[in-house]
Design a protein around this motif. Structure first.
Motif, PDB file in Angstrom:
ATOM      1  N   ARG A 140      45.011  50.695  43.553  1.00 46.50           N
ATOM      2  CA  ARG A 140      44.646  49.585  45.002  1.00 46.50           C
ATOM      3  C   ARG A 140      43.698  49.944  45.810  1.00 46.50           C
ATOM      4  O   ARG A 140      42.830  50.909  44.943  1.00 46.50           O
ATOM      5  CB  ARG A 140      45.976  50.615  45.604  1.00 46.50           C
ATOM      6  CG  ARG A 140      45.791  52.224  45.843  1.00 46.50           C
ATOM      7  CD  ARG A 140      47.699  52.704  45.877  1.00 46.50           C
ATOM      8  NE  ARG A 140      47.657  52.393  47.215  1.00 46.50           N
ATOM      9  CZ  ARG A 140      48.975  53.574  47.525  1.00 46.50           C
ATOM     10  NH1 ARG A 140      49.506  53.195  47.081  1.00 46.50           N
ATOM     11  NH2 ARG A 140      49.312  52.949  49.737  1.00 46.50           N
ATOM     12  N   THR A 141      43.621  49.102  46.339  1.00 43.57           N
ATOM     13  CA  THR A 141      42.777  49.810  47.597  1.00 43.57           C
ATOM     14  C   THR A 141      42.362  49.436  49.415  1.00 43.57           C
ATOM     15  O   THR A 141      41.625  49.429  49.842  1.00 43.57           O
ATOM     16  CB  THR A 141      41.554  48.319  47.315  1.00 43.57           C
ATOM     17  OG1 THR A 141      42.591  46.725  47.865  1.00 43.57           O
ATOM     18  CG2 THR A 141      40.411  47.541  45.810  1.00 43.57           C
ATOM     19  N   ALA A 148      38.485  46.104  47.863  1.00 40.89           N
ATOM     20  CA  ALA A 148      39.118  45.036  47.486  1.00 40.89           C
ATOM     21  C   ALA A 148      38.246  44.045  46.620  1.00 40.89           C
ATOM     22  O   ALA A 148      38.050  43.692  45.763  1.00 40.89           O
ATOM     23  CB  ALA A 148      39.936  43.993  47.985  1.00 40.89           C
ATOM     24  N   ARG A 191      45.984  39.421  38.145  1.00 43.55           N
ATOM     25  CA  ARG A 191      45.377  40.203  39.707  1.00 43.55           C
ATOM     26  C   ARG A 191      43.604  39.683  39.553  1.00 43.55           C
ATOM     27  O   ARG A 191      42.936  39.241  40.780  1.00 43.55           O
ATOM     28  CB  ARG A 191      45.581  41.080  40.137  1.00 43.55           C
ATOM     29  CG  ARG A 191      46.716  41.960  40.283  1.00 43.55           C
ATOM     30  CD  ARG A 191      46.186  43.667  40.812  1.00 43.55           C
ATOM     31  NE  ARG A 191      48.008  44.026  40.525  1.00 43.55           N
ATOM     32  CZ  ARG A 191      48.665  45.172  41.078  1.00 43.55           C
ATOM     33  NH1 ARG A 191      47.475  46.012  41.752  1.00 43.55           N
ATOM     34  NH2 ARG A 191      49.184  45.841  41.409  1.00 43.55           N
ATOM     35  N   MET A 205      45.642  41.625  47.289  1.00 44.86           N
ATOM     36  CA  MET A 205      45.926  43.188  47.639  1.00 44.86           C
ATOM     37  C   MET A 205      45.595  43.938  49.310  1.00 44.86           C
ATOM     38  O   MET A 205      46.440  44.645  48.940  1.00 44.86           O
ATOM     39  CB  MET A 205      44.434  43.625  47.441  1.00 44.86           C
ATOM     40  CG  MET A 205      43.901  43.458  45.843  1.00 44.86           C
ATOM     41  SD  MET A 205      44.879  44.601  44.613  1.00 44.86           S
ATOM     42  CE  MET A 205      44.677  45.898  44.685  1.00 44.86           C
ATOM     43  N   LEU A 208      50.338  44.181  48.984  1.00 44.12           N
ATOM     44  CA  LEU A 208      50.594  44.977  47.701  1.00 44.12           C
ATOM     45  C   LEU A 208      51.822  45.927  48.400  1.00 44.12           C
ATOM     46  O   LEU A 208      53.429  45.880  48.098  1.00 44.12           O
ATOM     47  CB  LEU A 208      50.015  45.783  47.142  1.00 44.12           C
ATOM     48  CG  LEU A 208      49.451  45.485  46.263  1.00 44.12           C
ATOM     49  CD1 LEU A 208      48.236  46.572  45.540  1.00 44.12           C
ATOM     50  CD2 LEU A 208      50.054  45.166  45.336  1.00 44.12           C
TER      51      LEU A 208
END
Length: 355
Positions: A140-141, A148, A191, A205, A208
């Motif tokens: 995750r970002t 991202a 992705r 992203m 999410l």
């Protein structure tokens, strides 16, 4: 000989990787609670741990780097961009970490965090991607310096440029899948693969909607210290009722000489059949005859205030007995390493031999 093992922590779904050559080993992403397991495997394979290598500052578990350094004398290495304190070596893009005749190349792959790195084996047949690239996914970002755009460029610039057949080993998998390949992820990663561009990825992203990691408030501060507890104290010591060794199979074992010294303080449970106790091997004086087939039904005969050592001919059946007793709630139980064969080989006292 090159050695590779993939290890798993079920609580955090973390993969730890052991790589070794010519007796020298590195561990990638070790977990604090699994340090005893990892040390047992190193001992059984007769390996010396040179380095622990973290792929980044984790938010879902505490690294075992500091603990293994204290117990085994290994060195701690991770990215200089991680911001962590207490490492022996701060890694930069392009550095090499050598073990035996092999080495890992360090590739900076930020985006999940600033300090994310991936480790690529020297022949480019294996890469360890941490949380940068997961199997059909990615890290995750949305916290810890996440970006991202940086993650997209890291994957496409540093990982998707590896040979198509290069096997990819992630930091986690939540479905039990163990590995992928560059070709698979280039094509099938929903992705980052196929025709997805930066705009597609950043849009993905941003939506999410993941919950905050449960352990982030404990894990991140500890990992910024390379896993050292805030008070610097080591975990509770190993069992003190006898000199024991932990095995990769998950058992405590005791050697014959240690059992001979501790015999008066423990319950020795012989799980062989009755006829075997009086064969050529005999039995240990004072041991309780409790065959495997009767162990479950007769557990009440065992005292709860004294440790238990299980014994059989070779240590095999008694290992199973040891596990059974552990599952039943006995916390101080160990297996006699090598069983009666090793006991006799060391010329220890026996009763009932018919030689």
């Amino acid at each position: 000989m090159f050695i590779f093992r993939q290890l798993y922590d079920a609580t955090s779904s973390t993969y730890t990787y052991l790589l070794a050559d010519e007796g020298q080993a590195v561990l990638i992403d070790p977990v604090f609670e699994q340090a005893r397991r990892d040390a047992a495997l190193l001992r059984e394979l007769d390996l010396r741990l040179l380095y622990t290598l973290d792929t980044h500052v984790h938010a879902d578990h505490v690294t075992a780097a500091w603990l293994l350094q204290r117990r085994l004398g290994s060195r701690i290495a991770l990215s200089a961009a991680s911001g962590a304190q207490g490492a022996d070596r701060l890694l930069q893009h392009g550095d090499r970490v050598s073990f035996g005749r092999r080495h890992l190349e360090v590739r900076a792959t930020p985006g999940h965090t600033d300090g994310c790195v991936s480790y690529v084996l020297d022949d480019q047949q294996m890469a360890f991607t941490g949380d940068t690239l997961l199997i059909r996914g990615c890290g995750r970002t949305d916290f810890q310096q996440g970006s991202a755009e940086r993650l997209f460029r890291s994957v496409h610039g540093q990982l998707f440029t590896l040979p198509a057949g290069c096997l990819l080993y992630p930091g986690h998998d939540y479905r039990g899948i163990t590995a992928s390949s560059v070709a698979e992820e280039r094509r099938h990663n929903p992705r980052l693969g196929g025709e997805a561009d930066l705009g597609d990825f950043t849009g993905y992203m941003q939506h999410l909607g993941l919950p905050h990691p449960k352990l982030i408030d404990q894990a991140v501060p500890a990992n910024l210290r390379c896993g050292r507890p805030a008070d610097g104290a080591l975990p509770p010591p190993e069992p003190g009722w006898a000199p024991l060794a932990y095995t990769f199979a998950g058992l405590w074992e005791i050697e014959p000489d240690a059992l001979a010294e501790s015999a008066a303080r423990v319950q020795i449970v012989d799980v062989r059949e009755a006829a075997e106790r009086n064969d050529a091997l005999g039995h240990i004086p004072g041991s309780l005859a409790l065959p495997m087939a009767e162990l479950e039904a007769r557990r009440a005969e065992l005292a709860t205030d004294r440790p238990i050592v299980t014994v059989c001919r070779s240590g095999t059946r008694s290992a199973q007995a040891c596990l059974l007793l552990q599952r039943a709630g006995h916390t101080r139980v160990a297996n006699l390493s090598g069983g009666m064969l090793r006991w006799r080989a060391q010329a220890r006292a026996v009763h009932g031999e018919t030689a």
